[in-house]
Scaffold this active site. Structure first.
Site, PDB file in Angstrom:
ATOM      1  CD  GLU A  51      -5.052   5.363   3.256  1.00  0.00           C
ATOM      2  OE1 GLU A  51      -5.794   4.584   2.649  1.00  0.00           O
ATOM      3  OE2 GLU A  51      -3.923   5.715   2.826  1.00  0.00           O
TER       4      GLU A  51
ATOM      5  CG  HIS B  63      -1.761   1.186   1.378  1.00  0.00           C
ATOM      6  ND1 HIS B  63      -1.618   2.069   2.426  1.00  0.00           N
ATOM      7  CD2 HIS B  63      -2.760   1.680   0.614  1.00  0.00           C
ATOM      8  CE1 HIS B  63      -2.497   3.046   2.298  1.00  0.00           C
ATOM      9  NE2 HIS B  63      -3.208   2.838   1.217  1.00  0.00           N
TER      10      HIS B  63
ATOM     11  CD  GLU C 112      -2.801   2.526  -3.636  1.00  0.00           C
ATOM     12  OE1 GLU C 112      -3.269   3.686  -3.498  1.00  0.00           O
ATOM     13  OE2 GLU C 112      -3.246   1.540  -3.036  1.00  0.00           O
ATOM     14  CG  HIS C 113      -0.209   6.166  -0.590  1.00  0.00           C
ATOM     15  ND1 HIS C 113      -0.702   7.260   0.087  1.00  0.00           N
ATOM     16  CD2 HIS C 113      -1.140   5.187  -0.426  1.00  0.00           C
ATOM     17  CE1 HIS C 113      -1.863   6.962   0.633  1.00  0.00           C
ATOM     18  NE2 HIS C 113      -2.142   5.707   0.343  1.00  0.00           N
TER      19      HIS C 113
END
Length: 447
Positions: free
Chosen positions: A148, A68, A71-72
């Site tokens: 997040e 993840h 991905e950012h």
């Protein structure tokens, strides 16, 4: 109704429709890069996705959340584009771009006008193959990801779903949270992210899918040109990477009926009861989808009628199923006043058991659920994003393409006996419970 196999060999094939004007086509490019398209002449838009067969289950111990995190970072810039350049490229043409990290795959996608598909292919390919991944970007994005995670932790519904997955799947890698934890995110540095990218973002792991107003041959030529432009080595003899297989889960990996209570000062209790279910390729998944619709798929479902309409115990109540290559789980959710938690749990445990017992009045409900699923499947395919996603899962998960008509046929062929058998199977498995609300963490609830 067998699907069309998607072999891991080079070449181009027509997957559905006739050779000329085919609806669905597939090509394996040099390097093992796979391209699947679905042409729809009735629209003027297209959705393009780049899938990578890596998810949170593939992360090294101590670095959970790295997929993840990566991905950012791919949106932070490349050798040719800054983060602002990437954002402006899509905004300037009214397009939409985003990404999603799952437990077994990652997807970067964009929806644009058909005339802007070359732009989308250029930007997404550039991001996936040529990301900068600088130490400065890693450090700055770390703060964004921690925010997040904090946001998700403030949502009791997110927390209860994470906890039930951990409870049901136990020590299996699929039981881990996709985003990692604050501790593991703090441990990830630029060197680790770079290593994760180099290991998994190889040509044989890339799958491009597009749906809408798209020309298959033109897109293949465009993608190959963009990949070569990025410096990606496309070995003409390379085949695509193998798919995950439904291997047996080691004994003791899954939870054996665990109870988890998380204390939160909330106005509602969030409750999920879960159990192990079937893999993504198990043929019983069609019967499970019908059972899911019967139990908690809509306003006429048994849980909705019993918990909300008859007893007035909850506003939100539903069931769900998550299926992966070698595991899966099934669950039921409800949000209720904390003092009514025990009253809500009672029908949540009783209804799945009752669904396993044959009664003529339930056969009608199963037929109605099948019709609901068939209608929902067709309506869900009305946008190019859903069709793009369907192609990606066909390639990465199932290894076959099932046409819409065949999918409808498989759902329609599910019998009442099939649903009863699946319900009885699930009812006999250990159940786990996750509750988030204003309770002490040693509080017990009876299932």
């Amino acid at each position: 109704m067998p699907g069309v196999p998607l072999p891991l060999t080079r070449g181009t094939s027509t997957v559905a429709g006739e050779a000329e004007g085919a609806l669905v086509r597939r090509t394996v490019l040099p390097g093992g890069v796979r391209v699947l398209t679905e042409h729809d002449p009735a629209v003027r838009s297209a959705t393009l996705g780049c899938w990578v067969g890596v998810g949170s289950r593939d992360e090294a111990p101590g670095f959970l959340g790295a997929t993840h995190f990566l991905e950012h970072l791919l949106f932070k810039g490349t050798a040719r584009r800054s983060a602002l350049d990437i954002a402006v490229a899509f905004d300037a043409v009214g397009g939409e771009a985003n990404a999603v990290t799952g437990k077994e795959h990652t997807c970067y996608y964009a929806r644009v006008l058909d005339e802007d598909l070359p732009l989308a292919a250029d930007v997404i390919t550039d991001m996936v193959t040529s990301a900068t991944l600088s130490a400065e970007d890693v450090d700055s994005e770390r703060g964004v990801i921690l925010e997040e995670l904090a946001m998700n932790d403030d949502d009791p519904a997110d927390v209860v779903h994470e906890k039930v997955a951990e409870a049901v799947l136990g020590d299996h890698p699929l039981g881990r949270p996709i985003g990692g934890t604050a501790e593991t995110i703090a441990a990830i540095d630029a060197a680790h992210v770079l290593g994760h990218w180099r290991q998994h973002y190889t040509p044989d792991m890339l799958v491009f899918t597009a749906a809408g107003s798209v020309d298959h041959d033109a897109l293949c030529e465009l993608l190959q040109r963009e990949l070569e432009r990025s410096g990606t080595v496309l070995d003409p003899s390379a085949d695509p990477a193998g798919r995950r297989h439904a291997t047996a889960v080691a004994a003791g990996t899954h939870g054996a009926g665990r109870h988890v209570v998380v204390r939160r000062a909330t106005e509602q209790a969030n409750v999920v009861i879960g159990t192990t279910a079937f893999t993504a390729t198990d043929e019983r998944r069609y019967a499970l989808s019908v059972l899911n619709a019967v139990l908690g798929g809509g306003m006429s479902s048994r849980l909705f009628q019993e918990v909300r309409e008859k007893r007035g115990l909850a506003y939100s109540v539903y069931s769900f199923a998550s299926n992966y290559s070698d595991s899966g789980y099934f669950g039921l959710y409800a949000g209720c006043t904390p003092g009514k938690t025990d009253q809500v749990i009672e029908p949540m445990t009783a209804e799945p058991r009752a669904a396993g017992r044959a009664r003529s009045r339930r056969r009608r409900a199963w037929r109605e659920a099948s019709g609901s699923l068939r209608g929902g499947l067709v309506l869900g395919m009305e946008d190019t994003g859903s069709r793009m996603t369907r192609l990606g899962k066909a390639e990465l998960v199932y290894g076959e393409y099932v046409s819409l008509d065949d999918a409808l046929g498989r759902i329609g062929s599910v019998t009442a006996a099939d649903v009863q058998q699946v319900a009885a199977d699930l009812a006999g498995r250990p159940r786990s419970l996750a509750v988030v609300g204003p309770f002490d963490e040693d509080r017990t609830f009876r299932l």
